[in-house]
Scaffold this motif. Structure first.
Motif, PDB file in Angstrom:
ATOM      1  N   GLY A 197       1.134  -1.485  -0.027  1.00 12.68           N
ATOM      2  CA  GLY A 197       0.219   0.308   0.382  1.00 12.68           C
ATOM      3  C   GLY A 197       0.696   1.250   0.700  1.00 12.68           C
ATOM      4  N   GLU A 198       0.112   2.058   1.125  1.00 14.63           N
ATOM      5  CA  GLU A 198       1.257   3.594   0.642  1.00 14.63           C
ATOM      6  C   GLU A 198       2.822   3.148   1.208  1.00 14.63           C
ATOM      7  OE1 GLU A 198       0.121   6.271  -0.498  1.00 14.63           O
ATOM      8  OE2 GLU A 198      -1.798   5.351  -0.974  1.00 14.63           O
ATOM      9  N   ASN A 199       3.070   1.874   2.240  1.00 18.91           N
ATOM     10  CA  ASN A 199       4.526   2.021   2.451  1.00 18.91           C
ATOM     11  C   ASN A 199       5.275   2.084   1.437  1.00 18.91           C
ATOM     12  OD1 ASN A 199       4.165   1.598   5.092  1.00 18.91           O
ATOM     13  ND2 ASN A 199       3.172  -0.271   4.349  1.00 18.91           N
ATOM     14  N   LEU A 200       5.172   1.865  -0.041  1.00 15.15           N
ATOM     15  CA  LEU A 200       5.918   2.108  -1.428  1.00 15.15           C
ATOM     16  C   LEU A 200       6.125   3.752  -1.420  1.00 15.15           C
ATOM     17  CD1 LEU A 200       6.178  -0.263  -3.589  1.00 15.15           C
ATOM     18  CD2 LEU A 200       4.600   1.157  -4.807  1.00 15.15           C
ATOM     19  N   PRO A 201       7.915   3.143  -1.297  1.00 18.26           N
ATOM     20  CA  PRO A 201       8.058   4.558  -2.083  1.00 18.26           C
ATOM     21  C   PRO A 201       7.945   5.531  -3.002  1.00 18.26           C
ATOM     22  CG  PRO A 201      10.258   2.826  -0.375  1.00 18.26           C
ATOM     23  CD  PRO A 201       9.116   1.878  -1.153  1.00 18.26           C
ATOM     24  N   GLY A 202       7.951   6.720  -3.191  1.00 18.71           N
ATOM     25  CA  GLY A 202       8.111   7.027  -3.935  1.00 18.71           C
ATOM     26  C   GLY A 202       9.039   7.007  -4.749  1.00 18.71           C
ATOM     27  N   ILE A 203       9.174   7.650  -6.009  1.00 14.18           N
ATOM     28  CA  ILE A 203      10.399   7.254  -7.083  1.00 14.18           C
ATOM     29  C   ILE A 203      11.436   8.710  -6.257  1.00 14.18           C
ATOM     30  CG2 ILE A 203       8.759   6.794  -9.605  1.00 14.18           C
ATOM     31  CD1 ILE A 203       9.290   9.854 -10.295  1.00 14.18           C
ATOM     32  N   ARG A 204      11.709  10.300  -5.547  1.00 14.95           N
ATOM     33  CA  ARG A 204      12.383  10.298  -5.353  1.00 14.95           C
ATOM     34  C   ARG A 204      12.532  10.117  -3.784  1.00 14.95           C
ATOM     35  NH1 ARG A 204      10.349  16.861  -6.963  1.00 14.95           N
ATOM     36  NH2 ARG A 204      12.305  17.409  -5.733  1.00 14.95           N
ATOM     37  N   ASP A 205      12.549   9.377  -3.088  1.00 12.00           N
ATOM     38  CA  ASP A 205      12.822   8.799  -1.904  1.00 12.00           C
ATOM     39  C   ASP A 205      13.734   8.901  -1.662  1.00 12.00           C
ATOM     40  OD1 ASP A 205      12.044   8.110   0.663  1.00 12.00           O
ATOM     41  OD2 ASP A 205      10.764   7.737   0.494  1.00 12.00           O
ATOM     42  N   PRO A 206      14.300   9.533  -0.590  1.00 10.12           N
ATOM     43  CA  PRO A 206      15.438   8.976  -0.759  1.00 10.12           C
ATOM     44  C   PRO A 206      16.415   7.598  -0.001  1.00 10.12           C
ATOM     45  CG  PRO A 206      15.169  10.543   0.557  1.00 10.12           C
ATOM     46  CD  PRO A 206      14.001  10.913  -0.370  1.00 10.12           C
ATOM     47  N   ARG A 207      15.311   6.863   1.039  1.00  7.80           N
ATOM     48  CA  ARG A 207      15.385   5.849   1.059  1.00  7.80           C
ATOM     49  C   ARG A 207      16.043   4.204   0.500  1.00  7.80           C
ATOM     50  NH1 ARG A 207      10.369   5.157   4.419  1.00  7.80           N
ATOM     51  NH2 ARG A 207       9.180   5.707   2.381  1.00  7.80           N
ATOM     52  N   ALA A 208      16.048   4.618  -0.469  1.00  5.98           N
ATOM     53  CA  ALA A 208      15.735   3.852  -1.299  1.00  5.98           C
ATOM     54  C   ALA A 208      17.247   3.856  -1.358  1.00  5.98           C
ATOM     55  CB  ALA A 208      14.907   3.727  -2.877  1.00  5.98           C
ATOM     56  N   TRP A 209      17.548   4.918  -2.114  1.00  2.00           N
ATOM     57  CA  TRP A 209      19.191   4.945  -2.507  1.00  2.00           C
ATOM     58  C   TRP A 209      20.163   3.968  -1.159  1.00  2.00           C
ATOM     59  CZ3 TRP A 209      24.321   5.642  -3.648  1.00  2.00           C
ATOM     60  CH2 TRP A 209      25.083   7.080  -1.695  1.00  2.00           C
ATOM     61  N   THR A 211      19.208   2.476   1.421  1.00  3.78           N
ATOM     62  CA  THR A 211      18.624   0.970   1.761  1.00  3.78           C
ATOM     63  C   THR A 211      19.911   0.653   0.946  1.00  3.78           C
ATOM     64  OG1 THR A 211      16.609   2.091   2.414  1.00  3.78           O
ATOM     65  CG2 THR A 211      17.196  -0.864   1.951  1.00  3.78           C
ATOM     66  N   ALA A 212      19.540   0.906  -0.669  1.00  2.00           N
ATOM     67  CA  ALA A 212      20.377   0.304  -1.327  1.00  2.00           C
ATOM     68  C   ALA A 212      22.287  -0.304  -1.083  1.00  2.00           C
ATOM     69  CB  ALA A 212      20.534   0.719  -2.493  1.00  2.00           C
ATOM     70  N   LEU A 213      22.229   1.280  -0.510  1.00  2.00           N
ATOM     71  CA  LEU A 213      23.570   1.441  -0.075  1.00  2.00           C
ATOM     72  C   LEU A 213      24.353   0.385   0.904  1.00  2.00           C
ATOM     73  CD1 LEU A 213      27.157   2.886   0.185  1.00  2.00           C
ATOM     74  CD2 LEU A 213      25.697   4.737   1.036  1.00  2.00           C
ATOM     75  N   GLU A 214      23.282   0.649   1.938  1.00  2.00           N
ATOM     76  CA  GLU A 214      23.495   0.013   3.232  1.00  2.00           C
ATOM     77  C   GLU A 214      23.748  -1.250   3.402  1.00  2.00           C
ATOM     78  OE1 GLU A 214      24.660   1.246   6.618  1.00  2.00           O
ATOM     79  OE2 GLU A 214      25.434   3.248   5.238  1.00  2.00           O
ATOM     80  N   LEU A 215      22.444  -1.892   2.182  1.00  2.00           N
ATOM     81  CA  LEU A 215      22.462  -3.426   2.452  1.00  2.00           C
ATOM     82  C   LEU A 215      24.310  -3.717   1.593  1.00  2.00           C
ATOM     83  CD1 LEU A 215      19.022  -3.922   0.740  1.00  2.00           C
ATOM     84  CD2 LEU A 215      20.093  -4.785   2.988  1.00  2.00           C
ATOM     85  N   LEU A 216      24.687  -3.274   1.198  1.00  2.00           N
ATOM     86  CA  LEU A 216      25.945  -3.267   0.434  1.00  2.00           C
ATOM     87  C   LEU A 216      27.281  -3.576   0.885  1.00  2.00           C
ATOM     88  CD1 LEU A 216      27.668  -4.641  -2.239  1.00  2.00           C
ATOM     89  CD2 LEU A 216      26.975  -2.433  -3.304  1.00  2.00           C
ATOM     90  N   LEU A 217      27.238  -2.331   1.841  1.00  2.62           N
ATOM     91  CA  LEU A 217      27.694  -2.264   2.853  1.00  2.62           C
ATOM     92  C   LEU A 217      27.966  -2.938   4.083  1.00  2.62           C
ATOM     93  CD1 LEU A 217      28.256   1.666   3.341  1.00  2.62           C
ATOM     94  CD2 LEU A 217      29.469   0.046   2.112  1.00  2.62           C
ATOM     95  N   GLU A 218      26.759  -3.723   4.703  1.00  3.08           N
ATOM     96  CA  GLU A 218      26.672  -4.952   5.792  1.00  3.08           C
ATOM     97  C   GLU A 218      27.172  -5.729   5.043  1.00  3.08           C
ATOM     98  OE1 GLU A 218      22.903  -4.437   6.416  1.00  3.08           O
ATOM     99  OE2 GLU A 218      23.048  -2.440   8.034  1.00  3.08           O
ATOM    100  N   SER A 219      26.294  -6.147   3.334  1.00  2.00           N
ATOM    101  CA  SER A 219      27.284  -7.384   3.641  1.00  2.00           C
ATOM    102  C   SER A 219      28.855  -7.102   2.677  1.00  2.00           C
ATOM    103  CB  SER A 219      27.072  -7.660   1.683  1.00  2.00           C
ATOM    104  OG  SER A 219      27.456  -9.197   1.106  1.00  2.00           O
ATOM    105  N   ILE A 220      29.167  -6.111   2.417  1.00  3.89           N
ATOM    106  CA  ILE A 220      30.908  -6.083   2.406  1.00  3.89           C
ATOM    107  C   ILE A 220      31.463  -6.657   3.282  1.00  3.89           C
ATOM    108  CG2 ILE A 220      33.108  -4.339   1.596  1.00  3.89           C
ATOM    109  CD1 ILE A 220      31.029  -3.845  -0.621  1.00  3.89           C
ATOM    110  N   GLU A 221      31.108  -5.688   4.816  1.00  2.00           N
ATOM    111  CA  GLU A 221      31.384  -5.935   6.388  1.00  2.00           C
ATOM    112  C   GLU A 221      31.713  -7.034   7.086  1.00  2.00           C
ATOM    113  OE1 GLU A 221      31.451  -3.461   9.945  1.00  2.00           O
ATOM    114  OE2 GLU A 221      30.091  -3.577   8.948  1.00  2.00           O
ATOM    115  N   ARG A 222      30.411  -7.557   6.238  1.00  3.62           N
ATOM    116  CA  ARG A 222      30.388  -9.255   7.305  1.00  3.62           C
ATOM    117  C   ARG A 222      30.977  -9.790   6.275  1.00  3.62           C
ATOM    118  NH1 ARG A 222      25.666  -9.165   6.268  1.00  3.62           N
ATOM    119  NH2 ARG A 222      25.336 -10.358   3.588  1.00  3.62           N
ATOM    120  N   ARG A 223      31.467  -9.808   5.228  1.00  5.39           N
ATOM    121  CA  ARG A 223      32.504 -11.085   4.374  1.00  5.39           C
ATOM    122  C   ARG A 223      34.339 -10.341   4.617  1.00  5.39           C
ATOM    123  NH1 ARG A 223      29.962 -12.796  -1.330  1.00  5.39           N
ATOM    124  NH2 ARG A 223      27.690 -13.176  -0.963  1.00  5.39           N
TER     125      ARG A 223
END
Length: 232
Positions: A197-209, A211-223
């Motif tokens: 529903g309304e939880n879908l971020p808009g196309i200009r919502d900075p949280r998408a960028w 979140t993508a960055l943090e997911l990759l950084l967390e993976s790099i740190e864990r490995r």
């Protein structure tokens, strides 16, 4: 009855030897900021400098060479003295990512052209590899992860920057269309989209960028071999 003609006063042309690469690049930036990248021509730069367009060819072979110089100048302005290695290699990667992201958003008109490799970009790659090396990664993984991180940052930020470069009315209309299109979807055909529903971020919502960055950084740190060795 006598008529009076208005004579347009023209300013004298700038002397050919008064130009330099730095002056021309600054004028090119002014043209782009005021009129947009599509209007960047030697003619427009000549008008900006009160110089004949042909005099610019003494310093730049063509528009492509000038554009590369301008992009590198903007990068140097954004990155100058900012990429300094610390004892925290993960913090360095995170800070570098935000530095590059902020640079793209500061100059959204150049988002697509910034993918071109220039000396300043090589320094950025050097910094990324150095941070990964301090994390214990070997040459092969350091090179691969640095490239993966760089591509994520630039591709995701380019989308944001391209939207920011649009006129306000076009950008706002695009955002509204995005929201309305999702609300009009058939709930039976798209039940999962309906579920969020309304939880879908808009196309200009900075949280998408972010979140993508943090997911990759967390993976790099864990490995990271360094963290694995410390936890053994």
């Amino acid at each position: 009855m006598a008529t009076t003609k208005t004579v347009k006063q023209s300013r004298p042309r700038r002397a050919r030897d008064s130009l330099s690469r730095e002056i021309i690049v600054a004028a090119a930036e002014a043209v782009v900021q005021r009129d947009g990248l599509d209007r960047l021509t030697f003619q427009a730069i000549g008008e900006e400098l009160d110089a004949h367009p042909t005099s610019i060819y003494r310093h730049f072979r063509d528009k492509d060479e000038l554009l590369l110089e301008l992009i590198d100048t903007l990068r140097a302005r954004s990155y100058a003295g900012a990429m300094i290695a610390t004892d925290d290699w993960m913090a360095d990667l995170r800070a570098q990512a935000h530095l590059i992201h902020d640079h793209y958003m500061r100059y959204p008109e150049f988002a697509l052209q910034m993918a071109l490799r220039r000396p300043t970009d090589f320094k950025s790659m050097e910094f990324s590899i150095g941070a990964l090396r301090r994390g214990g990664y070997g040459p092969e993984e350091s090179a691969l992860y640095a490239r993966a991180l760089g591509q994520l940052i630039r591709s995701a930020t380019s989308i944001q920057a391209a939207l920011e470069a649009l006129p306000d009315e076009v950008r706002d209309a695009d955002e509204l269309t995005w929201q309305m299109d999702y609300r009009r979807l058939d709930l039976a055909e798209y039940p999962n989209i309906a579920w969020v529903g309304e939880n879908l971020p808009g196309i200009r919502d900075p949280r998408a960028w972010e979140t993508a960055l943090e997911l990759l950084l967390e993976s790099i740190e864990r490995r990271a071999p360094r963290n694995a060795a410390e936890g053994a």
